[in-house]
Design a protein around this motif. Structure first.
Motif, PDB file in Angstrom:
ATOM      1  N   PRO A 293       0.810  -1.224   0.000  1.00 24.03           N
ATOM      2  CA  PRO A 293       0.000   0.000   0.000  1.00 24.03           C
ATOM      3  C   PRO A 293       0.844   1.275   0.000  1.00 24.03           C
ATOM      4  N   GLU A 294       2.045   1.231   0.615  1.00 22.23           N
ATOM      5  CA  GLU A 294       2.889   2.424   0.621  1.00 22.23           C
ATOM      6  C   GLU A 294       3.321   2.795  -0.795  1.00 22.23           C
ATOM      7  N   ALA A 295       3.666   1.775  -1.601  1.00 22.32           N
ATOM      8  CA  ALA A 295       4.070   2.052  -2.979  1.00 22.32           C
ATOM      9  C   ALA A 295       2.883   2.497  -3.826  1.00 22.32           C
ATOM     10  N   ARG A 296       1.693   1.938  -3.550  1.00 21.83           N
ATOM     11  CA  ARG A 296       0.510   2.325  -4.328  1.00 21.83           C
ATOM     12  C   ARG A 296       0.035   3.736  -3.960  1.00 21.83           C
ATOM     13  N   ALA A 297       0.462   4.228  -2.805  1.00 18.76           N
ATOM     14  CA  ALA A 297       0.012   5.544  -2.353  1.00 18.76           C
ATOM     15  C   ALA A 297       0.745   6.681  -3.054  1.00 18.76           C
ATOM     16  N   ILE A 298       1.854   6.375  -3.757  1.00 28.89           N
ATOM     17  CA  ILE A 298       2.592   7.411  -4.476  1.00 28.89           C
ATOM     18  C   ILE A 298       2.575   7.093  -5.968  1.00 28.89           C
ATOM     19  N   GLN A 299       2.770   8.106  -6.773  1.00 30.21           N
ATOM     20  CA  GLN A 299       2.828   7.910  -8.221  1.00 30.21           C
ATOM     21  C   GLN A 299       4.291   7.769  -8.624  1.00 30.21           C
ATOM     22  N   ARG A 300       4.709   6.581  -8.892  1.00 31.02           N
ATOM     23  CA  ARG A 300       6.108   6.326  -9.212  1.00 31.02           C
ATOM     24  C   ARG A 300       6.353   6.468 -10.714  1.00 31.02           C
ATOM     25  N   LYS A 301       7.550   6.893 -11.058  1.00 28.96           N
ATOM     26  CA  LYS A 301       7.975   6.962 -12.456  1.00 28.96           C
ATOM     27  C   LYS A 301       8.936   5.811 -12.715  1.00 28.96           C
ATOM     28  N   VAL A 302       8.643   4.983 -13.709  1.00 28.21           N
ATOM     29  CA  VAL A 302       9.455   3.800 -13.992  1.00 28.21           C
ATOM     30  C   VAL A 302      10.238   4.030 -15.281  1.00 28.21           C
ATOM     31  N   ILE A 303      11.561   3.901 -15.198  1.00 30.57           N
ATOM     32  CA  ILE A 303      12.432   4.063 -16.369  1.00 30.57           C
ATOM     33  C   ILE A 303      13.160   2.751 -16.601  1.00 30.57           C
ATOM     34  N   PHE A 304      12.983   2.196 -17.786  1.00 28.69           N
ATOM     35  CA  PHE A 304      13.630   0.923 -18.150  1.00 28.69           C
ATOM     36  C   PHE A 304      14.861   1.233 -18.998  1.00 28.69           C
ATOM     37  N   HIS A 305      16.038   0.866 -18.498  1.00 25.42           N
ATOM     38  CA  HIS A 305      17.293   1.001 -19.245  1.00 25.42           C
ATOM     39  C   HIS A 305      17.581  -0.353 -19.894  1.00 25.42           C
ATOM     40  N   ALA A 306      17.355  -0.434 -21.203  1.00 19.85           N
ATOM     41  CA  ALA A 306      17.425  -1.724 -21.903  1.00 19.85           C
ATOM     42  C   ALA A 306      18.632  -1.757 -22.825  1.00 19.85           C
ATOM     43  N   GLY A 307      19.379  -2.841 -22.752  1.00 17.89           N
ATOM     44  CA  GLY A 307      20.517  -3.001 -23.637  1.00 17.89           C
ATOM     45  C   GLY A 307      21.282  -4.262 -23.334  1.00 17.89           C
TER      46      GLY A 307
END
Length: 741
Positions: A196-210
């Protein structure tokens, strides 16, 4: 019988029925004792037991009943069991056996039992126990005795046995009463809601692919260092140590947290804003500005993937930077849809090229400086390193069970331009966590042991992902080799390697969560817990409370090492006695101080001792009072690491010393040479050689290969000796002729 006697019997009977009447609540079954109600309801076609299951929900998962172990029953000596016999008559055991067997064979009873959680296996076990109970008891409870007497006399129906049978079944299988509750708590279909703590904030997800050596992790770490607070989650202690050192060298205070180690940089013990940890140890309640999750493709690993799932769904960070293979992009994006979070993708290309050669190496005579021979077993490591040093070349050795310090020492030795060691022999442990100056990767084989999703060990050709991870170590951007090369040792393997590397990496399809009743949706699978079960079985007889038992069962130990398993058992026993595991106790157990290894078996044992000390440190952070001497244990572990490093540097000598009958052929005595003429088969029958094969330290193929080498060298030695003897004989004869003249 007098009226008063009848009244006393009736009162005793009523008390027994009140105290022993079964409560069959699952599915709200209506039970009427001493009547044919169950039979009548079946005839009417009505449902006796029912569950309200919504039509749009999948049916409950069938539990693995092989885990159900019946408990033994204890009779209540305070109850007068003779009432039933006094009210009716003694039971005819032969007639009673026929009645019970008819009950067992009725399909309706089996179906009814199935509705109460008894599958065919449990139904059979429960019936055997019930039949034994009925036939062997000197006297039965009054209500059951009366029912059985009525049935035997034709006054009752055989279905009337069922309530007593199910009562007995629930007594020997008490878990049947809580199956519905177990199903509820085992419903794992929405794991994102566990945080619930993680769902309570709006996280930005960045995928570094290579691919490997593309700079993807470097870019994520730069953002991590620039943040006010951050957490790095890596798959290996070596990687966590590397980021820990880089952060502090860059002036960013950073703590280190692994299963066996806690290092706080603040002298007063305050937590730093940044922490580098192994992924299992990350906190999902501490807020961070930036989190970095390395090697995200490991989310599909059957044993450890749960840790990546937990970190990805649960970390409380404004930015989540995940690094890994492009094959995981689509899946991670789909997973983020379930949390309502968008994902940004940054793609990277390899910084230095590598090429697949058109020729295999075929012989160790063709090795060059900067070569790394990749094997998938320690046996091959031992064999190849011995052959290389027999040719006058030095080689470094790295494999998974070596302590981290020894791996770093061997890597430093190989990377040092002033060190004569220019060849590396390693397992796929080099795929992560070590910076190595490799020019050419040489696959000694393309087959490695693997553990499938069922926990079964099998031999498989390496996957494209594994091949790329290893091949990518050639020509690292930071090394002196700006281009990498990849080939095989054997000619037949080269086209197979080219085919493997030409294929696309299989996309990630499902991820792992942390088991017979667990229900998951299509994005997840339940992780393999064979190691957990193994440890649970090992300590099941030791009196520990539930929490302590659970923590012990989650300890990361190598169950292939008998000494480690024995130590784990002794730790649990000592703990159960409420006796602290002191430094002196541990030293006595591991026979400290230890001597330097004299052969391969000694080296393997010292590696196991190092694992035991790791286990102590791991437990010390869970039970500080019972494992109090962490500083002393860490000190002797460092000393042990130095001893193991010395052993690895002399690994060829250790191989030669493993069996006195298989020493260096150049040092063979003449008597040994004569014996070798009878064939090397006798040598292979030596007891120690057999033990090495049995213990898995040498394979039969490796022994045969060594046998051919020794035989060839010994024959050459005999030839040389014969030639020397002939020369001496000719010289002696010439001298005699000169004297005669």
């Amino acid at each position: 019988m007098s009226v008063n006697r009848c009244m006393r019997l009736f009162n005793r009977l009523q008390r027994q029925i009140n105290t022993r009447s079964p409560r069959i609540t699952a599915g709200s079954c209506h039970v009427s004792f001493g009547s044919g109600l169950l039979h009548k309801q079946h005839q009417a076609g009505s449902v006796v037991c029912s569950r309200n299951v919504s039509s749009n929900k999948p049916p409950p998962k069938t539990p693995d009943t092989s885990l159900f172990i019946p408990v033994s029953l204890k009779m209540d000596s305070s109850i007068d069991w003779a009432v039933g016999e006094e009210l009716t008559q003694p039971l005819d055991k032969s007639e009673l056996l026929k009645v019970l067997n008819r009950f067992y064979k009725k399909k309706e009873m089996q179906k009814l039992a199935s509705d109460h959680g008894l599958d065919a296996r449990l139904f059979h076990q429960a019936f055997i126990s019930f039949r034994k109970y009925v036939l062997e008891m000197a006297s039965l409870p009054a209500d059951l005795h009366i029912i059985l007497s009525d049935i035997c006399c034709g006054a009752g129906h055989i279905d009337d046995i069922y309530p007593y049978f199910i009562r007995h079944a629930k007594q020997i299988f008490p878990m049947l009463d809580c199956m519905d509750d177990l199903r509820k708590i085992s419903d794992l279909r929405l794991p994102a809601n566990w945080y619930p703590e993680a769902r309570a904030i709006q996280r930005k997800v960045i995928f570094h692919a290579g691919p490997t050596n593309s700079g993807k992790t470097y870019q994520a770490i730069q953002r991590y260092l620039a943040a006010k607070s951050g957490v790095y989650c890596g798959p290996l202690k070596l990687l966590a140590h590397e980021i820990f050192e880089k952060s502090n060298d860059a002036g960013v205070p950073c703590d280190l947290v692994t299963g066996e180690e806690r290092t706080l940089v603040d002298p007063e013990g305050r937590a730093a804003g940044h922490v580098a940890c192994t992924i299992e140890m990350c906190s999902v309640t501490t807020p961070y500005e930036v989190a970095v999750i390395d090697e995200i493709q490991m989310i599909k690993d059957p044993s450890r993937g749960w840790a990546w799932t937990r970190a990805l769904l649960g970390l409380c960070a404004e930015e989540i930077h995940v690094c890994g293979e492009p094959a995981a992009i689509d899946f991670i994006r789909e997973l983020m849809y379930t949390t309502g979070e968008e994902m940004e993708v940054h793609t990277y290309q390899r910084l230095t090229p590598f090429s697949i050669l058109d020729r295999a190496v075929e012989s160790l005579d063709n090795l060059r400086p900067g070569d790394c021979i990749v094997c998938f077993s320690k046996n091959d490591i031992y064999s190849i390193s011995r052959q290389i040093e027999a040719k006058g070349l030095e080689c470094a050795v790295i494999y998974g069970s070596l302590p981290p310090g020894t791996k770093l020492s061997q890597a430093k030795k190989f990377n040092d331009p002033d060190d004569p060691c220019k060849i590396l022999v390693a397992t796929d442990a080099i795929g992560m966590g070590l910076n190595l100056s490799i020019k050419r990767i040489i696959f000694n084989t393309l087959v490695k042991p693997n553990v499938n999703e069922k926990g079964e060990k099998q031999m498989e050709t390496i996957s494209t992902s594994q091949a790329l991870q290893i091949a990518g170590r050639a020509g690292r951007f930071s090394s002196k080799f700006k281009e990498g090369e990849v080939t095989t040792m054997h000619r037949d393997d080269l086209p197979v390697l080219k085919e493997i590397l030409s294929q696309l990496v299989e996309p990630v399809q499902v991820i792992d969560i942390f088991v017979s009743l667990c229900q998951v949706d299509g994005l997840y699978f339940v992780c393999n817990i064979d190691d957990f079960k193994f440890l649970a079985d090992m300590i099941q007889h030791i009196p520990l409370n539930l929490r302590t038992r659970y923590v012990f069962c989650t300890a990361p130990i190598n169950k292939k090492q008998p000494f480690v398993c024995t130590s784990f058992l002794k730790f649990a026993r000592q703990f159960s006695r409420d006796e602290p595991l002191t430094f002196g106790w541990v030293c006595r157990h591991i026979s400290w101080p230890v001597a330097p290894p004299k052969n391969i078996k000694d080296l393997v044992h010292l590696e196991a001792v190092h694992d035991v000390l790791d286990l102590y440190l791991w437990l010390s952070y869970r039970f500080m009072d019972m494992f109090p001497d962490t500083a002393c244990i860490r000190q002797i572990q460092q000393e042990l690491d130095d001893i193991i490093q010395q052993g690895v540097r002399n690994i060829t000598r250790l191989i030669r010393a493993t069996d006195p009958t298989i020493t260096d052929p150049l040092q063979t005595q003449s008597g040994r040479g004569q014996r070798s003429q009878r064939g090397s088969g006798e040598r292979m029958d030596s007891s120690l050689a057999n033990r090495l094969v049995r213990d898995g330290l040498l394979t039969p193929d490796l022994l045969r290969q060594l046998q051919r080498e020794w035989s060839k060298d010994q024959k050459q030695e005999l030839t040389n000796k014969s030639a020397v003897s002939t020369d001496c004989h000719n010289t002696d004869n010439k001298g005699k002729r000169m004297k005669k003249k």
